[in-house]
Design a protein around this motif. Structure first.
Motif, PDB file in Angstrom:
ATOM      1  N   LYS A   5      83.242  43.568 108.540  1.00 33.45           N
ATOM      2  CA  LYS A   5      83.015  42.134 108.356  1.00 33.45           C
ATOM      3  C   LYS A   5      83.373  41.300 109.590  1.00 33.45           C
ATOM      4  N   GLU A   7      94.561  47.580 100.311  1.00 31.31           N
ATOM      5  CA  GLU A   7      94.223  46.316 100.980  1.00 31.31           C
ATOM      6  C   GLU A   7      95.524  45.506 101.095  1.00 31.31           C
ATOM      7  N   GLU A  14      87.909  41.631  96.916  1.00 32.20           N
ATOM      8  CA  GLU A  14      87.128  41.584  95.674  1.00 32.20           C
ATOM      9  C   GLU A  14      88.038  41.501  94.454  1.00 32.20           C
ATOM     10  N   ASP A  64      93.031  49.114 104.346  1.00 33.46           N
ATOM     11  CA  ASP A  64      91.650  48.630 104.352  1.00 33.46           C
ATOM     12  C   ASP A  64      91.711  47.150 104.730  1.00 33.46           C
ATOM     13  N   VAL A 108      89.099  45.490 105.830  1.00 30.56           N
ATOM     14  CA  VAL A 108      87.700  45.041 105.899  1.00 30.56           C
ATOM     15  C   VAL A 108      87.608  43.538 105.589  1.00 30.56           C
ATOM     16  N   GLN A 109      88.346  43.085 104.586  1.00 25.49           N
ATOM     17  CA  GLN A 109      88.303  41.651 104.259  1.00 25.49           C
ATOM     18  C   GLN A 109      89.477  40.897 104.863  1.00 25.49           C
TER      19      GLN A 109
HETATM   20  C1  LIG Z   1      87.975  45.505 101.273  1.00 18.77           C
HETATM   21  C2  LIG Z   1      86.669  46.209 101.402  1.00 18.77           C
HETATM   22  N1  LIG Z   1      86.630  47.489 101.781  1.00 18.77           N
HETATM   23  C3  LIG Z   1      85.453  48.151 101.913  1.00 18.77           C
HETATM   24  C4  LIG Z   1      84.261  47.520 101.659  1.00 18.77           C
HETATM   25  C5  LIG Z   1      82.937  48.228 101.737  1.00 18.77           C
HETATM   26  O1  LIG Z   1      82.958  49.348 102.431  1.00 18.77           O
HETATM   27  P1  LIG Z   1      81.687  50.321 102.410  1.00 18.77           P
HETATM   28  O2  LIG Z   1      80.477  49.463 102.456  1.00 18.77           O
HETATM   29  O3  LIG Z   1      81.889  51.139 103.615  1.00 18.77           O
HETATM   30  O4  LIG Z   1      81.774  51.074 101.162  1.00 18.77           O
HETATM   31  C6  LIG Z   1      84.252  46.209 101.265  1.00 18.77           C
HETATM   32  C7  LIG Z   1      82.956  45.550 101.000  1.00 18.77           C
HETATM   33  O5  LIG Z   1      82.796  44.440 100.795  1.00 18.77           O
HETATM   34  C8  LIG Z   1      85.466  45.531 101.137  1.00 18.77           C
HETATM   35  O6  LIG Z   1      85.499  44.260 100.741  1.00 18.77           O
END
Ligand SMILES: Cc1ncc(COP(=O)(O)O)c(C=O)c1O
Length: 174
Positions: A120, A58, A63, A91, A93-94
């Motif tokens: 997200k 990340e 988290e 990653d 995602v956030q």
């Molecule tokens: C940085 C990050 N990567 C991945 C995920 C979740 O991915 P998955 O639901 O595909 O396992 C999250 C979920 O909150 C996240 O915060």
């Protein structure tokens, strides 16, 4: 689920998990200013880096506590990935889709990952996710070899909502 470090609530009650996922320390300039050489030393003590498929990172942790790593961190991982021949996966995602001021947080460090995971804020609450990658990686799998049973669901839901409800004989309910 194997990769997440947050056991509760994400892993609780599930398992067993996949083997051969290794964790490296994440440098936190304020509380844990770990030198880059130490990260490489840990990598070499855990696994033969030539057997590593990818390093998932990340660019800013979510988290893990919204940690912005030192500017040399992602370029160092990029250099490790090039040297040992594994992919660098960001990653986002956030951290992605504008949340750090650039479209992707990894852009702040000037590196180019091989793959980027998005979710997200790509759809602002709508359950949508994706993987963006270099064509040579994304096109490596033959057609039809990867898919998703529920991948078409948003379209199916929209179509279902657009059609008037009918009973089993095809007539609208009274
Ligand atoms: C940085 C990050 N990567 C991945 C995920 C979740 O991915 P998955 O639901 O595909 O396992 C999250 C979920 O909150 C996240 O915060």
């Amino acid at each position: 689920m194997t990769m997440t470090h947050k056991a509760i609530p994400y892993k609780a009650g599930f398992g067993p998990y996949a083997s051969d996922v290794f964790r490296l320390p994440y440098p936190y300039p304020y509380r844990n200013p770990i030198p880059m050489e130490e990260i490489e030393r840990r990598l070499l003590s855990l696994v033969d880096p030539k057997e590593v498929a990818c390093c998932v990172v990340e660019p800013v942790t979510g988290e893990g506590g919204f940690i912005v790593p030192p500017p040399e961190f992602l370029p160092f991982l990029r250099e490790l990935a090039n040297r040992y021949g594994f992919l660098l996966v960001c990653d986002e995602v956030q951290s992605g889709v504008g949340r750090t001021g650039k479209f992707f947080a990894c852009e702040h460090s000037g590196i180019e990952p091989d793959l980027i995971c998005v979710a997200k804020s790509i759809a602002a609450g709508f359950p949508l996710s994706g993987v963006i990658g270099k064509a040579e990686i994304m096109d490596a799998l033959p057609p039809g070899s990867i898919g998703s049973t529920f991948g078409g669901n948003p379209v199916a839901c929209a179509a279902a909502l657009a059609v008037p409800r009918c009973n089993r004989r095809g007539k609208p309910p009274r």
